[in-house]
Design a protein around this motif. Structure first.
Motif, PDB file in Angstrom:
ATOM      1  N   GLY A 221      -4.614   4.626   0.935  1.00 51.39           N
ATOM      2  CA  GLY A 221      -3.036   3.757   0.242  1.00 51.39           C
ATOM      3  C   GLY A 221      -2.172   3.576   0.897  1.00 51.39           C
ATOM      4  N   LEU A 222      -1.312   4.769   1.194  1.00 47.68           N
ATOM      5  CA  LEU A 222       0.245   5.487   2.141  1.00 47.68           C
ATOM      6  C   LEU A 222      -0.431   3.940   3.584  1.00 47.68           C
ATOM      7  CD1 LEU A 222       0.364   8.791   1.596  1.00 47.68           C
ATOM      8  CD2 LEU A 222       1.841   6.714   0.810  1.00 47.68           C
ATOM      9  N   LYS A 223      -0.986   4.477   4.132  1.00 46.80           N
ATOM     10  CA  LYS A 223      -0.992   3.456   5.687  1.00 46.80           C
ATOM     11  C   LYS A 223      -1.054   2.268   5.503  1.00 46.80           C
ATOM     12  CE  LYS A 223      -3.752   7.369   8.655  1.00 46.80           C
ATOM     13  NZ  LYS A 223      -5.089   7.046   9.316  1.00 46.80           N
ATOM     14  N   LYS A 224      -2.257   1.834   4.310  1.00 47.63           N
ATOM     15  CA  LYS A 224      -2.408   0.216   3.908  1.00 47.63           C
ATOM     16  C   LYS A 224      -0.476  -0.673   4.227  1.00 47.63           C
ATOM     17  CE  LYS A 224      -7.141   0.026   2.330  1.00 47.63           C
ATOM     18  NZ  LYS A 224      -8.019  -0.169   1.114  1.00 47.63           N
ATOM     19  N   LYS A 316      10.994   3.569   5.625  1.00 48.33           N
ATOM     20  CA  LYS A 316      10.029   3.434   5.125  1.00 48.33           C
ATOM     21  C   LYS A 316       9.830   2.736   3.981  1.00 48.33           C
ATOM     22  CE  LYS A 316       8.940   8.412   7.193  1.00 48.33           C
ATOM     23  NZ  LYS A 316       8.914   7.492   8.362  1.00 48.33           N
ATOM     24  N   ASN A 317      10.535   2.024   3.899  1.00 51.51           N
ATOM     25  CA  ASN A 317      10.323   1.168   2.163  1.00 51.51           C
ATOM     26  C   ASN A 317       9.335  -0.376   3.255  1.00 51.51           C
ATOM     27  OD1 ASN A 317      11.044   2.925   0.441  1.00 51.51           O
ATOM     28  ND2 ASN A 317      13.186   2.668   0.625  1.00 51.51           N
ATOM     29  N   ALA A 318       9.589  -0.900   4.077  1.00 53.72           N
ATOM     30  CA  ALA A 318       8.828  -2.032   4.230  1.00 53.72           C
ATOM     31  C   ALA A 318       7.625  -1.633   5.587  1.00 53.72           C
ATOM     32  CB  ALA A 318       9.725  -1.983   5.404  1.00 53.72           C
ATOM     33  N   SER A 319       7.083  -2.492   4.602  1.00 55.57           N
ATOM     34  CA  SER A 319       5.728  -2.459   4.787  1.00 55.57           C
ATOM     35  C   SER A 319       5.338  -3.105   6.177  1.00 55.57           C
ATOM     36  CB  SER A 319       5.274  -3.591   3.863  1.00 55.57           C
ATOM     37  OG  SER A 319       2.804  -3.558   4.156  1.00 55.57           O
ATOM     38  N   ASN A 320       4.458  -1.802   6.796  1.00 54.66           N
ATOM     39  CA  ASN A 320       4.621  -2.514   8.018  1.00 54.66           C
ATOM     40  C   ASN A 320       2.877  -2.029   8.987  1.00 54.66           C
ATOM     41  OD1 ASN A 320       4.505  -3.785  10.621  1.00 54.66           O
ATOM     42  ND2 ASN A 320       5.444  -1.647  11.596  1.00 54.66           N
ATOM     43  N   PRO A 321       1.821  -2.727   7.702  1.00 54.97           N
ATOM     44  CA  PRO A 321       0.905  -2.058   8.292  1.00 54.97           C
ATOM     45  C   PRO A 321       0.411  -2.113   9.948  1.00 54.97           C
ATOM     46  CG  PRO A 321       0.283  -3.779   6.692  1.00 54.97           C
ATOM     47  CD  PRO A 321       1.768  -3.431   7.379  1.00 54.97           C
ATOM     48  N   GLY A 360     -11.312  13.010   8.335  1.00 53.08           N
ATOM     49  CA  GLY A 360     -11.278  11.196   7.954  1.00 53.08           C
ATOM     50  C   GLY A 360     -10.392  10.713   7.395  1.00 53.08           C
ATOM     51  N   ARG A 361      -9.891  12.280   6.591  1.00 53.94           N
ATOM     52  CA  ARG A 361      -8.001  11.508   5.657  1.00 53.94           C
ATOM     53  C   ARG A 361      -7.719  10.189   6.114  1.00 53.94           C
ATOM     54  NH1 ARG A 361      -5.095  16.445   5.264  1.00 53.94           N
ATOM     55  NH2 ARG A 361      -6.856  17.303   3.691  1.00 53.94           N
ATOM     56  N   GLY A 362      -7.727   9.399   5.667  1.00 52.55           N
ATOM     57  CA  GLY A 362      -7.346   8.499   5.474  1.00 52.55           C
ATOM     58  C   GLY A 362      -7.317   7.156   5.867  1.00 52.55           C
ATOM     59  N   GLU A 363      -8.399   7.425   6.999  1.00 51.48           N
ATOM     60  CA  GLU A 363      -9.520   5.990   7.434  1.00 51.48           C
ATOM     61  C   GLU A 363      -9.754   4.938   6.547  1.00 51.48           C
ATOM     62  OE1 GLU A 363     -11.581   6.932  10.608  1.00 51.48           O
ATOM     63  OE2 GLU A 363     -10.705   8.825  11.204  1.00 51.48           O
TER      64      GLU A 363
END
Length: 417
Positions: A221-224, A316-321, A360-363
């Motif tokens: 979720g954080l990565k997204k 880090k508040n901006a979304s930049n997936p 595979g954490r976070g994949e």
């Protein structure tokens, strides 16, 4: 004796045996967290198939929670489970006779608490959803005892009566996102068609799997939403959040550290540091703080940070997936298989899942896809279905047995006597 920097515990289980304490725990802790604000009440949420069977949905009401603590049906008031007495007297001493509930507390890495609670509510929602998914999996491990017609074993029920309460601070009022997942000591036996006591030992055995599922869903979720993570041996942290900042908001940890060190310096022994730390944490609890609000706390946290530290959070508040990379589930399970079966010939299936989720954490994959990849391996299973072995492992063991049998009497012994 080293007391600092203990292994972090994401999923911390604790049983409640005392009915009076259980009621007080709900009123003084679960509902209010670690600070009092005007009209501030933590809205608990029911979960689990057992709760649905009792028609418990949405916000947790005190009367329903207390009824379940007393072992009664919250709707009718009738007895839910057989055992009523919470204490018994043996040799003149009063001891616990019934577990009231289990408290499984789930908390993310400290950097996630700092970034999420200081200014990014999306992270809190990601945590909530990761908790829900983890509890749904834990529910599958619910058991109850079977003591009929000479039987003495356990039966899977797959249902719990759960209530979750999200808190956001430590007793030292540092940012500390965590959720108390209360599992009542009752589960519905679908064979005997009645409510019975919950057996949680399989849940405890599967704890590492539940932990890694939570971490995986949280990191994914954080990565997204644009964050990068740095994995470590235990869990992970958000990239760019320094250890100095993490330490700054770990005052409760430092308080316990200092108390343990003082105890040892006084010449007193500590048999189990982990248990002693838990005891200190319980005994040296600061009083809850009145007249605090979320806004005041955020301002207080901001004042403790340097300009550079505040900037590290703000960027880090901006979304930049980034572009999603398709995960190689086959390679992930290959690694988990090799990692586990090089040490053991038989493992639990949730141990394999735990290793694969950590790898595979976070994949970008869901648990159902991982389960499908594992099913393709056609592992050999026991009757209940949790113990597994690979065909390659079984083949190696059979080969060793055959070599031993074929080698009988072919060689002169090293020693005749």
């Amino acid at each position: 004796m080293k007391t600092g920097n203990p292994a972090k515990v994401m999923l911390s289980p604790k049983a409640q045996y005392n009915l009076k304490n259980a009621k007080q725990y709900f009123r003084d802790h679960l509902q209010v967290g670690d600070y009092y604000a005007q009209e501030h009440v933590v809205q608990g949420e029911w979960f689990g198939q057992g709760a649905e069977r009792l028609e418990l949905q949405g916000v947790v009401k005190e009367k329903d929670f207390i009824a379940l603590c007393e072992g009664n049906h919250p709707g009718t008031g009738e007895r839910l489970t057989l055992r009523k007495n919470t204490t018994r007297t043996t040799d003149g001493k009063e001891t616990a006779n019934r577990r009231i509930f289990y408290d499984f507390t789930i908390s993310p890495p400290k950097s996630v608490s700092i970034v999420g609670l200081y200014g990014n509510e999306r992270i809190v929602k990601i945590h909530d959803e990761a908790v829900r998914k983890s509890m749904r999996e834990m529910e599958q491990f619910a058991l109850t005892r079977v003591r009929k017609m000479g039987r003495s074993d356990d039966r899977e029920t797959g249902n719990v009566i759960g209530a979750s309460f999200r808190h956001e601070t430590s007793r030292a009022l540092d940012p500390h996102l965590h959720t108390h997942c209360i599992l009542m000591n009752a589960t519905f036996d679908p064979v005997e068609k009645r409510w019975k006591a919950l057996q949680n030992f399989e849940m405890l055995k599967a704890q590492k799997f539940i932990e890694n599922l939570y971490y995986h869903e949280l990191a994914k979720g954080l990565k997204k939403i644009g964050y990068s993570i740095e994995n470590n041996a235990r869990d992970f942290e958000i990239q760019g959040i320094t250890s100095g900042l993490i330490g700054k908001f770990s005052k409760r940890h430092q308080q316990i550290d200092d108390a343990v060190k003082a105890h040892i310096l006084d010449g007193k022994s500590v048999r189990n540091v982990k248990e002693f730390r838990a005891q200190i944490a319980h005994e040296k609890r600061d009083r809850k703080i009145k007249e605090s609000t979320a806004d005041k706390l955020r301002s207080h946290w901001g004042e403790q940070m340097t300009d550079a530290e505040r900037a590290s959070l703000a960027t880090k508040n901006a979304s930049n997936p980034g572009a999603r990379k398709r995960p190689d589930l086959r390679a992930i399970v290959d690694w988990a298989d090799e990692h586990l079966f090089e040490r053991k010939s038989v493992v639990e299936d949730y141990q394999l899942k735990a290793a694969a989720l950590a790898r595979g954490r976070g994949e970008d994959f869901i648990l159902e896809k991982l389960n499908f990849e594992i099913e393709k391996r056609q592992y050999l299973k026991d009757e209940r279905g949790h113990k597994i072995t690979s065909r390659a492992t079984l083949g190696r063991e059979l080969k060793i047995v055959q070599m031993a049998q074929n080698g009988k009497g072919k060689y002169v012994p090293f020693c005749e006597n």
